[in-house]
Design a protein around this motif. Structure first.
Motif, PDB file in Angstrom:
ATOM      1  N   ASP A  73       7.509  37.021  -8.107  1.00 56.54           N
ATOM      2  CA  ASP A  73       8.383  36.744  -6.966  1.00 56.54           C
ATOM      3  C   ASP A  73       9.816  36.475  -7.421  1.00 56.54           C
ATOM      4  O   ASP A  73      10.078  36.118  -8.573  1.00 56.54           O
ATOM      5  N   SER A  74      10.738  36.637  -6.472  1.00 51.26           N
ATOM      6  CA  SER A  74      12.132  36.254  -6.689  1.00 51.26           C
ATOM      7  C   SER A  74      12.438  35.058  -5.802  1.00 51.26           C
ATOM      8  O   SER A  74      12.050  35.018  -4.633  1.00 51.26           O
ATOM      9  N   VAL A  75      13.117  34.075  -6.388  1.00 55.52           N
ATOM     10  CA  VAL A  75      13.414  32.824  -5.688  1.00 55.52           C
ATOM     11  C   VAL A  75      14.897  32.514  -5.816  1.00 55.52           C
ATOM     12  O   VAL A  75      15.458  32.598  -6.913  1.00 55.52           O
ATOM     13  N   LEU A  76      15.514  32.166  -4.705  1.00 53.62           N
ATOM     14  CA  LEU A  76      16.881  31.644  -4.716  1.00 53.62           C
ATOM     15  C   LEU A  76      16.788  30.142  -4.535  1.00 53.62           C
ATOM     16  O   LEU A  76      16.383  29.661  -3.478  1.00 53.62           O
ATOM     17  N   GLU A  77      17.121  29.388  -5.576  1.00 50.38           N
ATOM     18  CA  GLU A  77      17.091  27.934  -5.494  1.00 50.38           C
ATOM     19  C   GLU A  77      18.491  27.414  -5.190  1.00 50.38           C
ATOM     20  O   GLU A  77      19.460  27.784  -5.858  1.00 50.38           O
ATOM     21  N   LEU A  78      18.588  26.547  -4.190  1.00 51.69           N
ATOM     22  CA  LEU A  78      19.872  25.994  -3.787  1.00 51.69           C
ATOM     23  C   LEU A  78      20.037  24.593  -4.370  1.00 51.69           C
ATOM     24  O   LEU A  78      19.198  23.725  -4.148  1.00 51.69           O
ATOM     25  N   VAL A  79      21.109  24.396  -5.134  1.00 56.78           N
ATOM     26  CA  VAL A  79      21.473  23.098  -5.710  1.00 56.78           C
ATOM     27  C   VAL A  79      20.334  22.557  -6.583  1.00 56.78           C
ATOM     28  O   VAL A  79      19.576  21.672  -6.179  1.00 56.78           O
ATOM     29  N   PRO A  80      20.179  23.064  -7.788  1.00 54.68           N
ATOM     30  CA  PRO A  80      19.036  22.691  -8.626  1.00 54.68           C
ATOM     31  C   PRO A  80      19.116  21.311  -9.255  1.00 54.68           C
ATOM     32  O   PRO A  80      18.136  20.869  -9.863  1.00 54.68           O
ATOM     33  N   GLY A  81      20.254  20.627  -9.136  1.00 50.25           N
ATOM     34  CA  GLY A  81      20.352  19.307  -9.755  1.00 50.25           C
ATOM     35  C   GLY A  81      20.143  19.390 -11.255  1.00 50.25           C
ATOM     36  O   GLY A  81      20.789  20.171 -11.948  1.00 50.25           O
ATOM     37  N   GLY A  82      19.206  18.624 -11.755  1.00 47.92           N
ATOM     38  CA  GLY A  82      18.912  18.629 -13.186  1.00 47.92           C
ATOM     39  C   GLY A  82      17.937  19.705 -13.614  1.00 47.92           C
ATOM     40  O   GLY A  82      17.481  19.710 -14.762  1.00 47.92           O
ATOM     41  N   GLY A  83      17.589  20.617 -12.719  1.00 49.93           N
ATOM     42  CA  GLY A  83      16.691  21.713 -13.070  1.00 49.93           C
ATOM     43  C   GLY A  83      15.223  21.365 -12.982  1.00 49.93           C
ATOM     44  O   GLY A  83      14.378  22.045 -13.578  1.00 49.93           O
ATOM     45  N   TYR A  84      14.895  20.325 -12.214  1.00 49.44           N
ATOM     46  CA  TYR A  84      13.492  19.902 -12.104  1.00 49.44           C
ATOM     47  C   TYR A  84      12.607  21.052 -11.611  1.00 49.44           C
ATOM     48  O   TYR A  84      11.630  21.426 -12.273  1.00 49.44           O
ATOM     49  N   TYR A  85      12.931  21.607 -10.453  1.00 48.89           N
ATOM     50  CA  TYR A  85      12.125  22.709  -9.932  1.00 48.89           C
ATOM     51  C   TYR A  85      12.443  24.020 -10.637  1.00 48.89           C
ATOM     52  O   TYR A  85      11.593  24.916 -10.700  1.00 48.89           O
TER      53      TYR A  85
END
Length: 262
Positions: A73-85
């Protein structure tokens, strides 16, 4: 409403899964099937110890399994912070998938007592062989200019911030329409956020860093999405919704909603 259709389809696809039971704020329980590739991603040895330590409260395996993110899958993550997710999603989608990182707000971000430079964090991560499928998009901006339409747009614990002054604030109708545009037909918008007490609307976004699930749902549906399910897997009944979330050390009553692009 638990998205049983999605869970049944996922279970049929993956065969044997681990089953986790999570307490619900309404006094019931939700059974979520956790695919082995999600468990492997959460347990990946390269994750920082500080991030692994809060898994018991943030419950990423349940969230990703409920959303249905899978290899390729392709995912667009918004505002990852410290990269947890970011790290977990990268391992879930695998080498044939992509995790794009967009920053519709300021970089670095100043949130309560913490400061995050998400762009620097995910850029550094993307330069490692283990996370080569992570793609920072520093110029995506409020209009979310991305190179390809994606299967999922993912935002965790930031939807409330989009309403705050340091984000502009964003025009939420225009922003959610941009999310809609960037999804493939059938794509899913995943929203995890800290819940207010019912009926508070968006009045506590800057003070307590919370949003009202009903108000969020209303905003997203106005952009053309269809509601596709809700889970109480991230609920913390001990949270009475009166404290700023940073004081609760992740023991926050979070809601998890899915919205589908028809």
């Amino acid at each position: 409403m638990l998205n049983t259709r999605r869970l049944a389809a996922t279970t049929a696809l993956i065969g044997a899964c681990s089953l986790l039971w999570t307490g619900a704020s309404a006094g019931t329980a939700s059974k979520i099937s956790i695919p082995p590739y999600v468990l492997a991603a959460v347990n990946a040895p390269g994750r920082p110890a500080k991030q692994r330590a809060i898994d018991v409260d943030r419950r990423p395996a349940e969230a990703i399994a409920f959303a249905g993110v899978k290899p390729g899958d392709s995912v667009l993550e918004l505002v990852p912070g410290g990269g947890y997710y970011t790290r977990i999603l990268s391992k879930v989608v695998g080498p044939k998938g992509k995790v794009y990182e967009a920053f519709p707000g300021p970089v670095p971000m100043h949130m309560g007592h913490r400061t995050y430079n998400g762009l620097a964090a995910v850029t550094k991560l993307s330069h490692t062989a283990a996370y080569a499928n992570v793609v920072p998009l520093p110029n995506a901006g409020k209009s979310l200019k991305i190179p390809h339409k994606v299967d999922f747009v993912w935002t965790a614990d930031n939807y409330h911030d989009f309403h705050n002054k340091f984000f502009g604030p964003l025009n939420m109708l225009a922003f959610n329409k941009a999310v809609y545009r960037d999804l493939k037909p059938g794509g899913i918008y995943v929203i995890i956020d800290h819940a207010t007490a019912p009926g508070e609307g968006m009045t506590e976004t800057d003070t307590l860093h919370r949003s009202d699930p009903a108000a969020t749902k209303k905003e997203v549906l106005a952009a053309g999405f269809k509601f596709d399910g809700q889970s109480n897997a991230l609920a913390h009944p001990s949270d009475n919704h009166t404290k700023v979330v940073f004081a609760l050390h992740w023991k926050v009553d979070d809601y998890l909603m899915l919205f589908k692009k028809p």
